[in-house]
Write an enzyme that holds these catalytic residues in place. Structure first.
Site, PDB file in Angstrom:
ATOM      1  N   TYR A 118       0.835  -1.203   0.000  1.00  0.00           N
ATOM      2  CA  TYR A 118       0.000   0.000   0.000  1.00  0.00           C
ATOM      3  C   TYR A 118       0.870   1.254   0.000  1.00  0.00           C
ATOM      4  CZ  TYR A 118      -3.242   3.598   1.562  1.00  0.00           C
ATOM      5  OH  TYR A 118      -3.978   4.762   1.666  1.00  0.00           O
ATOM      6  N   LYS A 122       1.310   4.270  -2.862  1.00  0.00           N
ATOM      7  CA  LYS A 122       1.098   5.693  -2.546  1.00  0.00           C
ATOM      8  C   LYS A 122       2.340   6.499  -2.911  1.00  0.00           C
ATOM      9  CE  LYS A 122      -2.109   7.151  -1.017  1.00  0.00           C
ATOM     10  NZ  LYS A 122      -3.372   7.573  -1.679  1.00  0.00           N
ATOM     11  N   TRP A 142      -4.731   8.694   9.155  1.00  0.00           N
ATOM     12  CA  TRP A 142      -5.900   8.312   9.942  1.00  0.00           C
ATOM     13  C   TRP A 142      -7.112   9.188   9.597  1.00  0.00           C
ATOM     14  CZ3 TRP A 142      -4.890   6.041  15.417  1.00  0.00           C
ATOM     15  CH2 TRP A 142      -3.781   5.181  15.368  1.00  0.00           C
TER      16      TRP A 142
END
Length: 207
Positions: A118, A122, A142
Site C-alpha cells: 500500500y 502511494k 488516519w
C-alpha cells in the site's frame, strides 16, 4: 460586419472562469469538499465518482473538454497524471504510509521508505503526481469523515460486545501503530486554502 453588431462592453457577457472537477466525490474527503463548496457558495464546481467518470479508463477522458477546466481535485484512490497536460492544477491526496514510521516527526522532505505494498503504491503515486508542473500533494493520516472509518468500526465492534445476543466477546486491535487523526472537513478547508492563496506548488503534510 461582425464588429458592427458586437455588443458594447457594458452589455458583453464575461467569460466563465475555468471549472474545477472533483473526482471521488462520494468518498469521505469528497463529501467534505462538496460541503465546503456549498457552505461557501463557490461556483464552477463539478463532482464525479467512479460510476460517472472512471479515471482508470482512458476512454472516459474523451467525454470531457479539458480546456474548460483549471483545477482537478483528486479525492479518489487513483491518479492519472498523464491527463493533466492542459495547464491544470492537480491536487492529490496522499498518506503517511509512504514512510516507515521510524522518525518521530515526518516532514515534507523526508525520503520515501514504505514498508508494504500500500505504501509503495502511494509513494509511486506521489512520484507520478510530482511530474505535473502545477500540483499539490497533500499527505494525511488516519482519515476520519462521513463513511467507513476506524472510529466507527471500533464503535460498531464495541456495541457488538455489549450486546448479550451477539457472539462477539472482545474487541482485538493492533497496538503498535501511532497516528494523528485527520478530519476530512479540515482537509477540505486546507486544500482550498492552498488553492485560494496560490501557495507554492509541492507537497504539504496535513493532519
Amino acid at each position: 460586419e461582425a464588429d458592427l453588431h458586437h455588443p458594447m462592453l457594458k452589455d458583453a457577457k464575461p467569460m466563465d472562469p475555468k471549472r474545477t472537477l472533483v473526482t471521488g466525490a462520494n468518498g469521505q474527503l469528497g463529501q467534505s469538499i462538496r460541503k465546503y463548496v456549498e457552505e461557501h457558495d463557490l461556483k464552477g464546481f463539478e463532482f464525479t465518482d467512479i460510476d460517472e467518470f472512471d479515471f482508470s479508463d482512458p476512454a472516459a477522458y474523451e467525454g470531457y473538454d479539458w480546456s474548460l477546466y483549471g483545477t482537478i481535485i483528486n479525492a479518489g484512490a487513483f491518479t492519472a497524471v498523464d491527463k493533466a497536460e492542459h495547464n491544470l492544477t492537480l491536487v492529490h491526496v496522499s498518506s503517511d504510509y509512504v514512510f516507515d514510521g521510524t522518525a518521530k516527526v515526518h516532514d515534507e522532505d523526508e525520503a520515501f521508505s514504505p514498508l508494504g505494498v500500500y505504501g509503495q503504491t502511494k509513494a509511486a503515486g506521489d512520484i507520478a503526481v510530482a511530474n505535473a508542473p502545477k500540483h499539490y500533494i497533500v499527505r494525511s493520516s488516519w482519515v476520519i469523515g462521513n463513511g467507513h472509518n476506524f472510529v466507527k468500526t471500533m464503535m460498531m465492534l464495541s456495541n457488538k460486545v455489549s450486546d448479550p445476543n451477539d457472539a462477539l466477546n472482545e474487541v482485538t486491535v493492533v497496538d503498535d501503530q501511532y497516528g494523528r487523526l485527520t478530519f476530512t472537513d479540515d482537509m477540505a478547508a486546507a486544500i482550498f486554502h492552498l488553492l485560494d492563496d496560490e501557495d507554492p506548488y509541492g507537497t504539504y503534510d496535513l493532519t
